[in-house]
Design an enzyme around this catalytic site. Structure first.
Site, PDB file in Angstrom:
ATOM      1  N   HIS A 195      -3.005  17.246  -9.428  1.00 56.70           N
ATOM      2  CA  HIS A 195      -2.333  16.408  -9.764  1.00 56.70           C
ATOM      3  C   HIS A 195      -2.542  15.006 -10.397  1.00 56.70           C
ATOM      4  O   HIS A 195      -3.568  14.180 -11.016  1.00 56.70           O
ATOM      5  CB  HIS A 195      -2.833  15.948  -8.210  1.00 56.70           C
ATOM      6  CG  HIS A 195      -2.444  13.648  -7.289  1.00 56.70           C
ATOM      7  ND1 HIS A 195      -3.116  13.592  -7.505  1.00 56.70           N
ATOM      8  CD2 HIS A 195      -1.257  13.819  -7.854  1.00 56.70           C
ATOM      9  CE1 HIS A 195      -2.406  12.070  -7.290  1.00 56.70           C
ATOM     10  NE2 HIS A 195      -0.857  12.802  -7.423  1.00 56.70           N
ATOM     11  N   LEU A 196      -1.847  15.012 -11.262  1.00 56.14           N
ATOM     12  CA  LEU A 196      -1.986  14.618 -11.934  1.00 56.14           C
ATOM     13  C   LEU A 196      -0.838  12.991 -12.028  1.00 56.14           C
ATOM     14  O   LEU A 196      -0.016  12.672 -11.598  1.00 56.14           O
ATOM     15  CB  LEU A 196      -0.605  15.118 -13.409  1.00 56.14           C
ATOM     16  CG  LEU A 196      -1.197  14.128 -15.352  1.00 56.14           C
ATOM     17  CD1 LEU A 196      -2.170  14.384 -15.506  1.00 56.14           C
ATOM     18  CD2 LEU A 196       0.576  15.023 -15.822  1.00 56.14           C
ATOM     19  N   ARG A 197      -1.623  11.627 -11.583  1.00 55.69           N
ATOM     20  CA  ARG A 197      -1.231  10.388 -11.160  1.00 55.69           C
ATOM     21  C   ARG A 197      -1.193   9.840 -12.506  1.00 55.69           C
ATOM     22  O   ARG A 197      -1.503   9.564 -13.535  1.00 55.69           O
ATOM     23  CB  ARG A 197      -2.593  10.163 -10.078  1.00 55.69           C
ATOM     24  CG  ARG A 197      -1.529   8.795  -9.538  1.00 55.69           C
ATOM     25  CD  ARG A 197      -1.002   8.174  -8.579  1.00 55.69           C
ATOM     26  NE  ARG A 197      -0.812   7.234  -7.344  1.00 55.69           N
ATOM     27  CZ  ARG A 197      -0.075   6.080  -8.028  1.00 55.69           C
ATOM     28  NH1 ARG A 197       0.757   6.174  -8.709  1.00 55.69           N
ATOM     29  NH2 ARG A 197      -0.384   5.584  -7.469  1.00 55.69           N
TER      30      ARG A 197
ATOM     31  N   GLU B 183       0.424  -0.840   0.130  1.00 54.56           N
ATOM     32  CA  GLU B 183       0.032   0.234   0.278  1.00 54.56           C
ATOM     33  C   GLU B 183       0.472   1.022   0.107  1.00 54.56           C
ATOM     34  O   GLU B 183       1.496   1.147   1.043  1.00 54.56           O
ATOM     35  CB  GLU B 183      -0.668   0.158   1.487  1.00 54.56           C
ATOM     36  CG  GLU B 183      -2.158  -0.853   1.069  1.00 54.56           C
ATOM     37  CD  GLU B 183      -3.192  -1.451   0.149  1.00 54.56           C
ATOM     38  OE1 GLU B 183      -2.883  -0.399  -1.132  1.00 54.56           O
ATOM     39  OE2 GLU B 183      -3.347  -2.257   0.074  1.00 54.56           O
ATOM     40  N   GLY B 184       0.677   2.166  -0.335  1.00 46.80           N
ATOM     41  CA  GLY B 184       1.257   3.228  -0.900  1.00 46.80           C
ATOM     42  C   GLY B 184       1.149   4.282   0.357  1.00 46.80           C
ATOM     43  O   GLY B 184      -0.338   4.337   1.323  1.00 46.80           O
TER      44      GLY B 184
HETATM   45  C1  GFB Z   1      -2.691   1.719  -8.101  1.00 48.55           C
HETATM   46  C2  GFB Z   1      -2.757   2.015  -6.634  1.00 48.55           C
HETATM   47  O1  GFB Z   1      -2.296   3.535  -6.428  1.00 48.55           O
HETATM   48  C3  GFB Z   1      -2.692   3.556  -4.610  1.00 48.55           C
HETATM   49  O2  GFB Z   1      -1.355   5.018  -4.840  1.00 48.55           O
HETATM   50  P1  GFB Z   1      -2.252   6.571  -4.484  1.00 48.55           P
HETATM   51  O3  GFB Z   1      -3.900   5.935  -4.063  1.00 48.55           O
HETATM   52  O4  GFB Z   1      -2.523   7.303  -5.853  1.00 48.55           O
HETATM   53  O5  GFB Z   1      -1.854   7.032  -3.026  1.00 48.55           O
HETATM   54  P2  GFB Z   1      -0.875   7.098  -2.770  1.00 48.55           P
HETATM   55  O6  GFB Z   1      -0.999   5.812  -1.971  1.00 48.55           O
HETATM   56  O7  GFB Z   1      -0.337   8.102  -1.645  1.00 48.55           O
HETATM   57  O8  GFB Z   1       0.447   6.149  -3.304  1.00 48.55           O
HETATM   58  C4  GFB Z   1       1.003   7.043  -4.181  1.00 48.55           C
HETATM   59  C5  GFB Z   1       2.268   7.119  -4.344  1.00 48.55           C
HETATM   60  O9  GFB Z   1       3.265   7.870  -5.656  1.00 48.55           O
HETATM   61  C6  GFB Z   1       3.912   8.813  -5.198  1.00 48.55           C
HETATM   62  N1  GFB Z   1       3.577   9.913  -6.239  1.00 48.55           N
HETATM   63  C7  GFB Z   1       1.783   9.752  -6.558  1.00 48.55           C
HETATM   64  N2  GFB Z   1       1.734  11.102  -7.020  1.00 48.55           N
HETATM   65  C8  GFB Z   1       2.676  12.330  -6.657  1.00 48.55           C
HETATM   66  C9  GFB Z   1       2.956  13.575  -6.318  1.00 48.55           C
HETATM   67  O10 GFB Z   1       2.363  13.952  -7.156  1.00 48.55           O
HETATM   68  N3  GFB Z   1       4.214  13.951  -6.473  1.00 48.55           N
HETATM   69  C10 GFB Z   1       4.759  13.169  -5.683  1.00 48.55           C
HETATM   70  N4  GFB Z   1       6.215  13.887  -5.478  1.00 48.55           N
HETATM   71  N5  GFB Z   1       4.512  11.963  -5.668  1.00 48.55           N
HETATM   72  C11 GFB Z   1       3.560  11.109  -6.287  1.00 48.55           C
HETATM   73  C12 GFB Z   1       3.805   8.732  -3.879  1.00 48.55           C
HETATM   74  O11 GFB Z   1       5.077   8.292  -3.281  1.00 48.55           O
HETATM   75  C13 GFB Z   1       2.530   8.910  -3.428  1.00 48.55           C
HETATM   76  O12 GFB Z   1       2.706   8.221  -2.246  1.00 48.55           O
HETATM   77  C14 GFB Z   1      -1.501   3.120  -4.447  1.00 48.55           C
HETATM   78  O13 GFB Z   1      -2.013   3.432  -2.490  1.00 48.55           O
HETATM   79  C15 GFB Z   1      -2.213   1.345  -4.405  1.00 48.55           C
HETATM   80  O14 GFB Z   1      -0.412   0.590  -3.402  1.00 48.55           O
HETATM   81  C16 GFB Z   1      -1.926   1.234  -5.433  1.00 48.55           C
HETATM   82  O15 GFB Z   1      -0.248   1.568  -6.033  1.00 48.55           O
END
Ligand code: GFB
Length: 410
Positions: free
Chosen positions: A271-273, A33-34
């Site tokens: 926020h461009l994921r 998990e992130g």
């Molecule tokens: C596909 C799923 O996505 C879910 O991610 P989601 O909810 O976007 O969000 P998070 O749970 O935070 O996981 C995404 C991680 O990717 C990096 N990241 C994403 N967007 C950015 C950004 O705009 N800037 C920076 N500096 N870093 C970014 C950062 O380390 C972040 O904690 C995960 O929790 C799950 O485990 C799984 O991978």
């Protein structure tokens, strides 16, 4: 000592019987998990810990951050065993519930032993009817192993597996909210330290009520990270708290805002994921070109010239985005290697979030917890929800339904 560090605001009367030694609640989350999903699990467990404190003193031990999947930089040295104070303001957390770092817990526990570990899992047989329940069951997986000689259980333990072990280990099938575990912790075990692994298995007691928002408000980022982000806002984006009406009260329990109190800095933030998300949720993530089109349109409508981009995109993707936004000034937070070594990938992400939280207008990525946490932050700061609950849409998504408005409750 640690209990004295905890300063309950008068509003939250937690009965602490000083004569009784505290017990320790530890937890961990599914390794994949992130960061921002983990923040959500913290909230569920912090509410449980606070409810335990109504009856007897418990301290929530914060799980160190180790080897998160998304922390990919290889030039920063170790990204293991990072303490919570690197990212969060512990003083603020403690206004909700007593917390301590894992390192502090190890010092106190001396033997480096956690008394009992419960590995949360679902019911093997599945379920037909939703009911709140929990039972000690055979393990569906084998994440810990018993050392026959020492009779101790070994496992990952946040990357401290070589040093830390548990006396007892069991699996617990559970269905329901975090609060379901309280009776068990109060009456079925007298262990001094109890760890709940796979804590994401339990849900929020009540999603979106005022207690949910209290714990959310307590999760303030560290002063150091906020300062770096605020400097970036000021020097690059002409954004200051005074002008933007985003002043913070030192004590979050004293901060109450109405929608529209905050104006935000003169920039649009997105926020461009990308990265893994673009693959896993292909239908929700637009092409770079289509994202640029949506940003352009909104900037024109809002009469904004500057765009701040928080993203995990590659530099090629970012260059492509910029190429499609030639009439605008496009910014990305890119620290020097020296700063990055200090704040790590986790700190860079927090700075991105804090800058997005202060924009006049924010657009997120659908269903990303990273975007959700920015939305909460903007609710806390007092933005008009119209400027917050927006998302990018895929070119094929004609309806483009906008995010649910989880507005703040006090
Ligand atoms: C596909 C799923 O996505 C879910 O991610 P989601 O909810 O976007 O969000 P998070 O749970 O935070 O996981 C995404 C991680 O990717 C990096 N990241 C994403 N967007 C950015 C950004 O705009 N800037 C920076 N500096 N870093 C970014 C950062 O380390 C972040 O904690 C995960 O929790 C799950 O485990 C799984 O991978």
């Amino acid at each position: 000592s640690e209990l004295n560090d905890f300063e309950p605001a008068s509003k939250f009367k937690i009965v602490i019987d000083q004569a009784k030694a505290p017990r320790y609640l530890l937890y961990d989350v599914n390794p994949g998990e992130g960061f921002n999903l983990r923040r959500d699990v913290y909230m569920r467990i912090a509410i449980l810990a606070r409810n335990l404190n109504v009856d007897s003193p418990w301290i929530l031990v914060l799980p160190p951050w180790s080897r998160l999947y998304h922390w990919k930089s290889r030039d920063l040295g170790s990204q293991e065993r990072i303490s919570w104070s690197a990212f969060f303001d512990l003083h603020s957390l403690r206004r909700f519930v007593p917390v301590m770092e894992f390192d502090e817990f190890l010092k106190i526990s001396q033997e480096q032993i956690i008394d009992e570990v419960y590995y949360l899992q679902h019911y093997e047989e599945g379920w037909d009817k939703w009911e709140e329940k929990m039972d000690i069951r055979p393990c569906l997986q084998k994440p810990y192993h018993l050392d026959v000689k020492s009779k101790l259980w070994h496992g990952w333990f946040y990357g401290y597996g070589d040093e830390v072990a548990a006396r007892k280990f069991e699996c617990m099938s559970v269905m329901g909210h975090a609060g379901v575990l309280k009776p068990f912790l109060m009456t079925n075990t007298t262990a001094r330290s109890v760890m709940l692994d796979r804590a994401e298995t339990v849900l929020h007691d009540r999603f979106g009520d005022s207690e949910f928002w209290e714990v959310r408000r307590s999760m303030r980022f560290s002063k150091e990270l906020r300062r770096i982000a605020d400097d970036f806002r000021m020097f690059q984006l002409d954004s200051t708290d005074e002008q933007d009406m985003t002043m913070l009260e030192d004590d979050w329990t004293q901060m109450k805002r109405k929608p529209g109190d905050a104006i935000g800095g003169p920039y649009l933030a997105v926020h461009l994921r990308r990265a893994d998300f673009a693959k896993v949720r292909e239908k929700d993530v637009p092409s770079i070109k289509h994202a640029a089109k949506q940003l352009k349109k909104m900037c024109k409508k809002m009469e904004l010239q500057k765009i701040f981009v928080a993203t995990d995109a590659t530099s090629e993707e970012f260059a492509e985005l910029k190429g499609n936004l030639k009439d605008f000034s496009v910014y990305r937070y890119e620290p020097t290697l020296e700063i990055k070594k200090k704040i790590k990938d986790g700190g860079v992400a927090i700075i991105d979030q804090w800058i997005c939280a202060h924009a006049r207008y924010f657009i997120g990525t659908r269903e990303s917890t990273f975007s959700f946490r920015i939305q909460d932050e903007r609710e806390i700061l007092g933005f008009n929800p119209d400027t917050t609950f927006n998302r990018l849409c895929h070119e094929k998504d004609k309806t483009c339904e906008q995010p649910t408005r989880w507005t703040i409750k006090y």
